[in-house]
Design a protein around this motif. Structure first.
Motif, mmCIF file in Angstrom:
data_model
loop_
_atom_site.group_PDB
_atom_site.id
_atom_site.type_symbol
_atom_site.label_atom_id
_atom_site.label_comp_id
_atom_site.label_asym_id
_atom_site.label_seq_id
_atom_site.Cartn_x
_atom_site.Cartn_y
_atom_site.Cartn_z
ATOM 1 N N GLN A 1 0.828 -1.204 0.000
ATOM 2 C CA GLN A 1 0.000 0.000 0.000
ATOM 3 C C GLN A 1 0.863 1.255 0.000
ATOM 4 N N LEU A 2 1.917 1.251 0.786
ATOM 5 C CA LEU A 2 2.808 2.410 0.844
ATOM 6 C C LEU A 2 3.555 2.603 -0.471
ATOM 7 N N GLN A 3 4.021 1.507 -1.040
ATOM 8 C CA GLN A 3 4.748 1.594 -2.299
ATOM 9 C C GLN A 3 3.852 2.086 -3.428
ATOM 10 N N ASP A 4 2.577 1.711 -3.393
ATOM 11 C CA ASP A 4 1.626 2.201 -4.391
ATOM 12 C C ASP A 4 1.451 3.718 -4.300
ATOM 13 N N LYS A 5 1.681 4.261 -3.112
ATOM 14 C CA LYS A 5 1.571 5.710 -2.900
ATOM 15 C C LYS A 5 2.913 6.419 -3.089
ATOM 16 N N GLY A 6 3.933 5.676 -3.494
ATOM 17 C CA GLY A 6 5.221 6.292 -3.781
ATOM 18 C C GLY A 6 6.233 6.277 -2.650
ATOM 19 N N PHE A 7 5.933 5.601 -1.544
ATOM 20 C CA PHE A 7 6.858 5.539 -0.412
ATOM 21 C C PHE A 7 7.822 4.367 -0.567
ATOM 22 N N ARG A 8 9.074 4.590 -0.187
ATOM 23 C CA ARG A 8 10.021 3.487 -0.055
ATOM 24 C C ARG A 8 9.866 2.876 1.330
ATOM 25 N N THR A 9 10.124 1.576 1.468
ATOM 26 C CA THR A 9 9.910 0.915 2.751
ATOM 27 C C THR A 9 11.069 0.004 3.122
ATOM 28 N N GLU B 1 3.243 13.702 4.754
ATOM 29 C CA GLU B 1 4.142 13.821 3.607
ATOM 30 C C GLU B 1 3.937 15.146 2.877
ATOM 31 N N GLU B 2 2.690 15.607 2.781
ATOM 32 C CA GLU B 2 2.418 16.874 2.096
ATOM 33 C C GLU B 2 3.208 18.019 2.729
ATOM 34 N N GLN B 3 3.263 18.046 4.051
ATOM 35 C CA GLN B 3 3.982 19.111 4.738
ATOM 36 C C GLN B 3 5.487 18.903 4.696
ATOM 37 N N ILE B 4 5.933 17.637 4.709
ATOM 38 C CA ILE B 4 7.363 17.350 4.617
ATOM 39 C C ILE B 4 7.924 17.896 3.312
ATOM 40 N N GLU B 5 7.187 17.690 2.229
ATOM 41 C CA GLU B 5 7.642 18.175 0.925
ATOM 42 C C GLU B 5 7.694 19.696 0.900
ATOM 43 N N LYS B 6 6.721 20.354 1.515
ATOM 44 C CA LYS B 6 6.712 21.813 1.541
ATOM 45 C C LYS B 6 7.908 22.371 2.303
ATOM 46 N N ASP B 7 8.320 21.680 3.369
ATOM 47 C CA ASP B 7 9.440 22.157 4.176
ATOM 48 C C ASP B 7 10.791 21.697 3.640
ATOM 49 N N GLY B 8 10.781 20.815 2.637
ATOM 50 C CA GLY B 8 12.027 20.380 2.020
ATOM 51 C C GLY B 8 12.849 19.417 2.841
ATOM 52 N N TRP B 9 12.225 18.694 3.780
ATOM 53 C CA TRP B 9 12.958 17.725 4.596
ATOM 54 C C TRP B 9 13.177 16.438 3.800
ATOM 55 N N SER B 10 14.341 15.836 3.956
ATOM 56 C CA SER B 10 14.606 14.539 3.331
ATOM 57 C C SER B 10 14.012 13.437 4.204
ATOM 58 N N LEU B 11 13.370 12.462 3.564
ATOM 59 C CA LEU B 11 12.652 11.401 4.277
ATOM 60 C C LEU B 11 13.291 10.049 4.011
ATOM 61 N N ALA B 12 13.628 9.341 5.074
ATOM 62 C CA ALA B 12 14.163 7.986 4.948
ATOM 63 C C ALA B 12 13.064 7.035 4.505
ATOM 64 N N PRO B 13 13.413 5.858 3.988
ATOM 65 C CA PRO B 13 12.374 4.854 3.717
ATOM 66 C C PRO B 13 11.555 4.578 4.973
ATOM 67 N N ILE B 14 10.264 4.363 4.800
ATOM 68 C CA ILE B 14 9.398 4.095 5.939
ATOM 69 C C ILE B 14 9.753 2.733 6.530
ATOM 70 N N SER B 15 10.045 2.698 7.821
ATOM 71 C CA SER B 15 10.403 1.451 8.493
ATOM 72 C C SER B 15 9.154 0.806 9.076
ATOM 73 N N LEU B 16 8.852 -0.406 8.635
ATOM 74 C CA LEU B 16 7.714 -1.174 9.140
ATOM 75 C C LEU B 16 8.249 -2.235 10.089
ATOM 76 N N VAL B 17 7.802 -2.183 11.344
ATOM 77 C CA VAL B 17 8.378 -3.050 12.373
ATOM 78 C C VAL B 17 7.305 -3.950 12.968
ATOM 79 N N GLN B 18 7.565 -5.240 12.984
ATOM 80 C CA GLN B 18 6.695 -6.183 13.666
ATOM 81 C C GLN B 18 7.112 -6.308 15.123
ATOM 82 N N GLN B 19 6.131 -6.357 16.006
ATOM 83 C CA GLN B 19 6.347 -6.503 17.454
ATOM 84 C C GLN B 19 7.198 -5.363 18.010
#
Length: 268
Positions: A63-71, A140-158
């Motif tokens: 779902q995240l990758q479909d929205k353009g996020f790296r994971t 994400e909309e606000q992150i892009e406006k502020d120009g912050w670099s975003l790491a891949p989204i970390s998905l953690v079990q437990q």
């Protein structure tokens, strides 16, 4: 034969329209009415199910990758749900393969990032499944406006809250945001919590974090939660701190147009 006791309506029953709390339930003799008792048992079962439900990180990653996020898919040191619930300490650190995965990623991205976002099941995978993606899109909309670099989204079990600090430190992130399922209540089995830390490091305490809780359709809206988070992030970058010394003084969004009002409900 004596008549069976009938349910007696509580005179304050109209107040139930103003709160999800279990008040003014009435009575049948010395007990609760059947409807109120069955409703309580159903809510309790929902809360238990939310605690034991596993997070489908594969589906969430798609779902995240479909929205353009790296994971990145990670695990805590708790091998399964049973151990996770019995050993909170293991949920606060990564297992060795996950730690090595982040080390390898950092080798390729030595510069680091402004922001790392971690999504963990916590105590309600249901909350993550329902609310993490729509909230993330607004952030994400606000992150892009502020120009912050975003790491891949970390998905953690437990994973538990403190694990976000280790992920942020290993990714060399200036800030980390942890989205985690909160402990279910009898009126909110799907409440999402957000924890923000500036300069994340292993060993940070709750005093070093800012929390925005009760993010769900019946609680704090996605727009308002994202608005408050961005305010905290901007102030944290300016003052180089987070936690108890960083107060949420964001202007309140109106319900009609999401534009900031001049007043602050925390200061009024």
């Amino acid at each position: 034969m004596p008549d069976k006791p009938t349910a007696i309506t509580n005179p304050w029953s109209h107040l139930r329209q103003l709160t999800p709390a279990r008040i003014a339930l009435g009575r049948a003799g010395t007990s609760l009415p059947t409807d109120a008792q069955l409703d309580f048992q159903f809510a309790h079962a929902q809360a238990r199910d939310a605690v034991h439900l596993s997070l489908d990180t594969e589906e969430l990653a798609h779902q995240l990758q479909d929205k353009g996020f790296r994971t990145l898919q990670l695990r805590s040191a708790a091998a399964d749900r049973y151990i996770y619930l019995q050993r909170p300490d293991l949920g606060r650190r990564l297992d060795e393969p996950s730690a090595e995965q982040l080390t390898d990623h950092t080798t390729e991205h030595a510069k680091g990032y402004d922001l790392a976002i971690v999504i963990a099941d916590g105590l309600s995978a249901l909350a993550v499944q329902r609310h993490a993606l729509p909230l993330l899109q607004r952030i994400e909309e606000q992150i892009e406006k502020d120009g912050w670099s975003l790491a891949p989204i970390s998905l953690v079990q437990q994973g538990r809250v403190a694990l976000g600090d280790e992920v942020g430190e290993r990714l060399k992130a200036k800030m980390v945001v942890m989205l985690v399922g909160e402990r279910p209540g009898l009126s909110s089995p799907d409440s999402l919590g957000l924890y923000f830390t500036y300069d994340p490091k292993v060993g940070r305490t709750d005093a070093d974090r800012n929390c925005i809780s009760n993010i769900r359709l019946e609680g704090l809206s996605y727009n308002l939660a994202a608005h408050r988070l961005i305010h905290l992030m901007r102030e944290a970058c300016r003052r180089q701190l987070s936690g108890v010394t960083l107060k949420d003084e964001a202007e309140v969004l109106s319900l009609e147009d999401d534009s900031p009002k001049a007043s602050n409900f925390l200061l009024d």
